[in-house]
Design an enzyme around this catalytic site. Structure first.
Site, short mmCIF file in Angstrom:
data_model
loop_
_atom_site.label_atom_id
_atom_site.label_comp_id
_atom_site.label_asym_id
_atom_site.label_seq_id
_atom_site.Cartn_x
_atom_site.Cartn_y
_atom_site.Cartn_z
CB THR A 64 -0.42 97.02 9.06
OG1 THR A 64 -0.91 96.52 10.31
CG2 THR A 64 -0.91 98.45 8.88
CE LYS A 88 -4.03 96.20 14.25
NZ LYS A 88 -3.96 94.88 13.62
CG ASP A 123 -0.01 97.99 12.97
OD1 ASP A 123 1.00 98.48 12.43
OD2 ASP A 123 0.01 96.92 13.60
N GLY A 146 -6.98 91.60 10.89
CA GLY A 146 -7.01 90.88 12.15
C GLY A 146 -5.88 91.31 13.08
N GLY A 154 -2.38 89.91 15.08
CA GLY A 154 -1.40 88.85 15.21
C GLY A 154 -1.66 87.73 14.22
CG LEU A 187 8.60 96.95 -0.19
CD1 LEU A 187 7.17 97.47 -0.11
CD2 LEU A 187 9.11 96.97 -1.62
#
Length: 275
Positions: free
Chosen positions: A60, A81, A98, A160, A162, A250
């Site tokens: 994501t 998504k 997400d 996608g 997983g 990050l």
């Protein structure tokens, strides 16, 4: 290992993670659109399908970063998504983090029923979550929603679920969905112990289905991973697609921050910056 036509791709240098600043190789081809839609005269546009070596490895984040860069290029960009498992109700509507991050990164905002046609409550494997709700995940609603997105935008990033081969139902999985989209694939490699094996097996599965592995991103999910540079170097040597960027762990994992570490000009059909 030859899982793509090697002449289509160039290698990439590796080393310490730092923001991308140089242009990549010229895109080898123009992004395709699914055959059923192409026959209807839909114009060629940028599109990619983002998959990963596993779940929770940053698909994501990278998908959102690609959308962010498209918006910076002056393009009408929309994220999709198709299947999201793990949603809670907020203000009378199901919410998935997400899916929400993708929506926020683009500049074309369509109803959630279009950008995520299958929003499932249980945070588990999609086929289980769907069964719990008495839902069957099928390709037609997904591709119908995608046609709506095509009509409203110039570029689409489809994320996608997983890994690459996650089951949706008895006879439909995420690899089948990728084939339906027939887009160049961007592989997100979660940098942690075991990532080389996961990445190479995923690359083989992608190409075995006739799809183009257009590039890959090294995303540092384990900040304490030993020999990370050596792992990236080995992946760059073995994966027959360019390294699009190396994203460090990050402190604030935002689309804009991750985008600083990506260079996407080598992706098929990547748009030139508009004035």
């Amino acid at each position: 290992m030859t899982v793509n036509a090697p002449e289509q791709f160039g290698g990439a240098s590796v080393g310490a993670a730092e923001p991308a600043t140089t242009a990549a190789a010229t895109a080898p081809a123009v992004a395709t659109i699914p055959a059923p839609l192409a026959t209807e005269g839909v114009p060629t546009r940028f599109a990619c399908f983002v998959t990963g070596t596993d779940t929770e490895i940053g698909k994501t984040l990278i998908s959102s970063a690609i959308l962010h860069k498209l918006v910076q290029q002056g393009v009408r960009a929309c994220g999709m998504k198709p299947v999201a498992a793990g949603a809670e109700e907020r203000d009378g509507e199901l919410h998935n983090d997400d899916a929400a991050m993708l929506r926020a990164a683009g500049n074309v905002h369509l109803p959630q029923s279009i950008t995520t046609p299958y929003m499932l409550r249980e945070p588990c494997a999609p086929h289980i979550a769907a069964a719990l709700e008495g839902v069957t995940i099928e390709p037609v609603p997904i591709m119908t929603a995608y046609a709506e997105i095509l009509g409203a935008s110039d570029a689409t990033v489809v994320e996608g679920v997983g890994g690459f081969c996650v089951p949706f139902s008895r006879d439909f999985d995420s690899a089948d969905m990728a084939v339906q989209f027939d887009q160049p694939v961007v592989l997100v490699v979660g940098m942690r112990l075991g990532c080389i094996n996961h990445a190479l097996l995923t690359a083989e599965a992608i190409v075995a289905r006739g799809l183009v592995l257009a590039g890959w991103v090294a995303n540092q999910v384990d900040p304490d991973m030993r020999f990370a540079d050596e792992n990236v170097a080995e992946l760059a040597r073995r994966l027959p697609a360019p390294l699009l960027g190396r994203v460090p762990r990050l402190a604030e994992p935002t689309a804009a921050r991750a985008a600083d570490y990506l260079e996407l000009a080598s992706l098929p059909g990547w748009p030139a910056k508009r004035a």
